[in-house]
Design a protein around this motif. Sequence first.
Motif, PDB file in Angstrom:
ATOM      1  N   PRO A 283      11.649  -6.010 -20.799  1.00 32.88           N
ATOM      2  CA  PRO A 283      11.916  -4.562 -20.828  1.00 32.88           C
ATOM      3  C   PRO A 283      10.733  -3.737 -21.318  1.00 32.88           C
ATOM      4  CG  PRO A 283      13.723  -5.800 -21.840  1.00 32.88           C
ATOM      5  CD  PRO A 283      12.591  -6.752 -21.646  1.00 32.88           C
ATOM      6  N   GLN A 284       9.828  -4.359 -22.099  1.00 29.29           N
ATOM      7  CA  GLN A 284       8.681  -3.633 -22.636  1.00 29.29           C
ATOM      8  C   GLN A 284       7.448  -3.691 -21.727  1.00 29.29           C
ATOM      9  OE1 GLN A 284      10.623  -5.728 -24.919  1.00 29.29           O
ATOM     10  NE2 GLN A 284      11.671  -3.770 -25.134  1.00 29.29           N
ATOM     11  N   MET A 285       7.562  -4.371 -20.592  1.00 30.25           N
ATOM     12  CA  MET A 285       6.406  -4.482 -19.691  1.00 30.25           C
ATOM     13  C   MET A 285       6.330  -3.218 -18.841  1.00 30.25           C
ATOM     14  SD  MET A 285       5.285  -7.614 -17.244  1.00 30.25           S
ATOM     15  CE  MET A 285       3.801  -7.527 -16.241  1.00 30.25           C
ATOM     16  N   ARG A 286       5.700  -2.198 -19.403  1.00 32.35           N
ATOM     17  CA  ARG A 286       5.608  -0.903 -18.742  1.00 32.35           C
ATOM     18  C   ARG A 286       4.169  -0.414 -18.765  1.00 32.35           C
ATOM     19  NH1 ARG A 286      10.943   1.989 -19.105  1.00 32.35           N
ATOM     20  NH2 ARG A 286      12.432   0.391 -19.718  1.00 32.35           N
ATOM     21  N   GLY A 287       3.800   0.274 -17.706  1.00 37.57           N
ATOM     22  CA  GLY A 287       2.485   0.878 -17.628  1.00 37.57           C
ATOM     23  C   GLY A 287       2.613   2.330 -17.227  1.00 37.57           C
ATOM     24  N   LYS A 288       1.478   2.944 -16.956  1.00 40.19           N
ATOM     25  CA  LYS A 288       1.470   4.356 -16.608  1.00 40.19           C
ATOM     26  C   LYS A 288       0.554   4.571 -15.408  1.00 40.19           C
ATOM     27  CE  LYS A 288       1.152   7.115 -20.091  1.00 40.19           C
ATOM     28  NZ  LYS A 288       0.539   7.882 -21.223  1.00 40.19           N
ATOM     29  N   MET A 289       1.064   5.286 -14.405  1.00 41.59           N
ATOM     30  CA  MET A 289       0.261   5.660 -13.246  1.00 41.59           C
ATOM     31  C   MET A 289       0.085   7.174 -13.250  1.00 41.59           C
ATOM     32  SD  MET A 289       1.057   5.216  -9.162  1.00 41.59           S
ATOM     33  CE  MET A 289       0.863   3.441  -9.165  1.00 41.59           C
ATOM     34  N   ILE A 290      -1.153   7.614 -13.249  1.00 49.44           N
ATOM     35  CA  ILE A 290      -1.454   9.043 -13.261  1.00 49.44           C
ATOM     36  C   ILE A 290      -2.124   9.416 -11.943  1.00 49.44           C
ATOM     37  CG2 ILE A 290      -2.767  10.879 -14.388  1.00 49.44           C
ATOM     38  CD1 ILE A 290      -2.426   9.339 -17.007  1.00 49.44           C
ATOM     39  N   ILE A 291      -1.470  10.277 -11.177  1.00 55.90           N
ATOM     40  CA  ILE A 291      -2.023  10.763  -9.918  1.00 55.90           C
ATOM     41  C   ILE A 291      -2.686  12.107 -10.195  1.00 55.90           C
ATOM     42  CG2 ILE A 291      -1.533  11.339  -7.519  1.00 55.90           C
ATOM     43  CD1 ILE A 291      -0.943   8.417  -8.311  1.00 55.90           C
ATOM     44  N   GLU A 292      -3.943  12.217  -9.819  1.00 57.85           N
ATOM     45  CA  GLU A 292      -4.697  13.428 -10.115  1.00 57.85           C
ATOM     46  C   GLU A 292      -5.656  13.751  -8.972  1.00 57.85           C
ATOM     47  OE1 GLU A 292      -6.755  12.624 -13.731  1.00 57.85           O
ATOM     48  OE2 GLU A 292      -7.627  10.751 -12.990  1.00 57.85           O
ATOM     49  N   SER A 293      -6.420  14.816  -9.156  1.00 53.52           N
ATOM     50  CA  SER A 293      -7.379  15.234  -8.134  1.00 53.52           C
ATOM     51  C   SER A 293      -8.495  14.213  -8.003  1.00 53.52           C
ATOM     52  CB  SER A 293      -7.970  16.598  -8.500  1.00 53.52           C
ATOM     53  OG  SER A 293      -8.746  16.488  -9.687  1.00 53.52           O
ATOM     54  N   GLU A 294      -9.215  14.278  -6.904  1.00 53.81           N
ATOM     55  CA  GLU A 294     -10.336  13.368  -6.674  1.00 53.81           C
ATOM     56  C   GLU A 294     -11.366  13.483  -7.793  1.00 53.81           C
ATOM     57  OE1 GLU A 294     -12.464  10.427  -4.707  1.00 53.81           O
ATOM     58  OE2 GLU A 294     -10.591  11.271  -3.926  1.00 53.81           O
ATOM     59  N   ALA A 295     -11.659  14.719  -8.209  1.00 52.04           N
ATOM     60  CA  ALA A 295     -12.644  14.926  -9.270  1.00 52.04           C
ATOM     61  C   ALA A 295     -12.168  14.321 -10.591  1.00 52.04           C
ATOM     62  CB  ALA A 295     -12.916  16.424  -9.435  1.00 52.04           C
TER      63      ALA A 295
ATOM     64  N   TRP B 266       0.834  -1.201   0.000  1.00 49.97           N
ATOM     65  CA  TRP B 266       0.000   0.000   0.000  1.00 49.97           C
ATOM     66  C   TRP B 266       0.867   1.248   0.000  1.00 49.97           C
ATOM     67  CZ3 TRP B 266      -0.455   3.993   3.618  1.00 49.97           C
ATOM     68  CH2 TRP B 266       0.243   3.815   4.825  1.00 49.97           C
ATOM     69  N   PHE B 267       0.281   2.339  -0.429  1.00 50.60           N
ATOM     70  CA  PHE B 267       0.973   3.621  -0.414  1.00 50.60           C
ATOM     71  C   PHE B 267      -0.068   4.732  -0.507  1.00 50.60           C
ATOM     72  CE2 PHE B 267       0.330   2.632  -4.834  1.00 50.60           C
ATOM     73  CZ  PHE B 267       0.081   3.852  -5.452  1.00 50.60           C
ATOM     74  N   THR B 268       0.368   5.941  -0.207  1.00 53.68           N
ATOM     75  CA  THR B 268      -0.464   7.124  -0.372  1.00 53.68           C
ATOM     76  C   THR B 268       0.236   8.066  -1.347  1.00 53.68           C
ATOM     77  OG1 THR B 268      -1.295   6.963   1.901  1.00 53.68           O
ATOM     78  CG2 THR B 268      -1.566   9.081   0.780  1.00 53.68           C
ATOM     79  N   PRO B 269      -0.317   8.288  -2.542  1.00 53.26           N
ATOM     80  CA  PRO B 269       0.317   9.217  -3.487  1.00 53.26           C
ATOM     81  C   PRO B 269       0.264  10.645  -2.959  1.00 53.26           C
ATOM     82  CG  PRO B 269      -1.813   8.452  -4.323  1.00 53.26           C
ATOM     83  CD  PRO B 269      -1.530   7.665  -3.093  1.00 53.26           C
ATOM     84  N   THR B 270       1.355  11.361  -3.093  1.00 51.70           N
ATOM     85  CA  THR B 270       1.448  12.706  -2.518  1.00 51.70           C
ATOM     86  C   THR B 270       1.723  13.798  -3.548  1.00 51.70           C
ATOM     87  OG1 THR B 270       3.803  12.343  -2.057  1.00 51.70           O
ATOM     88  CG2 THR B 270       2.250  11.831  -0.292  1.00 51.70           C
ATOM     89  N   LYS B 271       1.964  13.422  -4.813  1.00 50.65           N
ATOM     90  CA  LYS B 271       2.248  14.431  -5.833  1.00 50.65           C
ATOM     91  C   LYS B 271       1.490  14.106  -7.106  1.00 50.65           C
ATOM     92  CE  LYS B 271       6.920  15.769  -4.343  1.00 50.65           C
ATOM     93  NZ  LYS B 271       8.344  15.861  -4.737  1.00 50.65           N
ATOM     94  N   ILE B 272       0.770  15.102  -7.616  1.00 48.41           N
ATOM     95  CA  ILE B 272       0.082  14.934  -8.897  1.00 48.41           C
ATOM     96  C   ILE B 272       1.131  14.809  -9.999  1.00 48.41           C
ATOM     97  CG2 ILE B 272      -1.302  16.175 -10.615  1.00 48.41           C
ATOM     98  CD1 ILE B 272      -2.986  17.271  -8.343  1.00 48.41           C
ATOM     99  N   GLY B 273       0.906  13.869 -10.905  1.00 44.37           N
ATOM    100  CA  GLY B 273       1.869  13.677 -11.986  1.00 44.37           C
ATOM    101  C   GLY B 273       1.664  12.356 -12.689  1.00 44.37           C
ATOM    102  N   GLU B 274       2.521  12.090 -13.652  1.00 44.52           N
ATOM    103  CA  GLU B 274       2.480  10.862 -14.433  1.00 44.52           C
ATOM    104  C   GLU B 274       3.749  10.062 -14.162  1.00 44.52           C
ATOM    105  OE1 GLU B 274       2.790   9.958 -19.138  1.00 44.52           O
ATOM    106  OE2 GLU B 274       1.070  11.200 -18.541  1.00 44.52           O
ATOM    107  N   TYR B 275       3.598   8.794 -13.780  1.00 42.55           N
ATOM    108  CA  TYR B 275       4.736   7.971 -13.380  1.00 42.55           C
ATOM    109  C   TYR B 275       4.704   6.637 -14.128  1.00 42.55           C
ATOM    110  CZ  TYR B 275       4.350  11.367  -9.622  1.00 42.55           C
ATOM    111  OH  TYR B 275       4.251  12.555  -8.922  1.00 42.55           O
TER     112      TYR B 275
END
Length: 275
Positions: free
Chosen positions: A234-246, A212-221
Amino acid sequence: MSIAIVMVLVVAGSILFHVLSPWRATPIASNWGFIDDTMGLTFLLTGAGFVAVILFMAYCLYRFRHQPGRRAAYEPENQKLEAWLGIVTTIAVVILLAPGLLVWGQFITVPKDALEIEAVGAQWNWSFRLPGADHQLGSSDVRYIDTTNALGVSPADPKGRDDRVITSGELHLPIGKPVKVLLRSIDVLHDFYVPEIRAKMDLVPGIVTYFWFTPTKIGEYEILCVAYCGIGHPQMRGKMIIESEAGFEAWQSAQQTFEQSRKSAASQDKRASAQ
């Protein structure tokens, strides 16, 4: 004498390399600064031990170097020295292990209000499942996997019908909310890792792991697999986007539910068969 000088230069070079090195950890974007602190403490203690041992060896090489007329003194044991070495070593080991145990206790203790999601690894892509309106994930099993059910969600479990299924490799999460990530592997060993989050965990076939974790910065990771899982690793990559609740709610509502995704996949299969 020359070897002693080389050893001193190795210590000096190592310290300079650490201080001047441009390679640093990515800026943290979660609550796991404790992991950074523990790593820093470990590096400090092991680095101090490295410096002390190398400099002591260099001193011994210089102090007890061969000189005409000097004879070596044989001392089979020194109980006082051994006692001090045992005490210092024990203290160092405790300092190294205790913080790690404390952090591990936090790492496995998930907040009660955490958003529970699922990340599924398969050669060589990431898929995700989020709970629907009932805020509960349905059960799953690899036996249910077919062309209309890529994640193996149980068709008989009503809790899973409104689950949001994301197979694009892109995961959105709200900032500031604890997230429990359930991890499943469809085939081989994988490992879910986002460098900015710091926390990571293996996906082991046949069992469900979590972190578990708590994201603290809006951004794309970037989401990486850091367990070698075959030729496409090496090609097994995804994208995590941290954004506002809305923003998160808007994205989530636009995703297909498990029931919708099955109907869509079944329709595609029928069209493909007709052709």
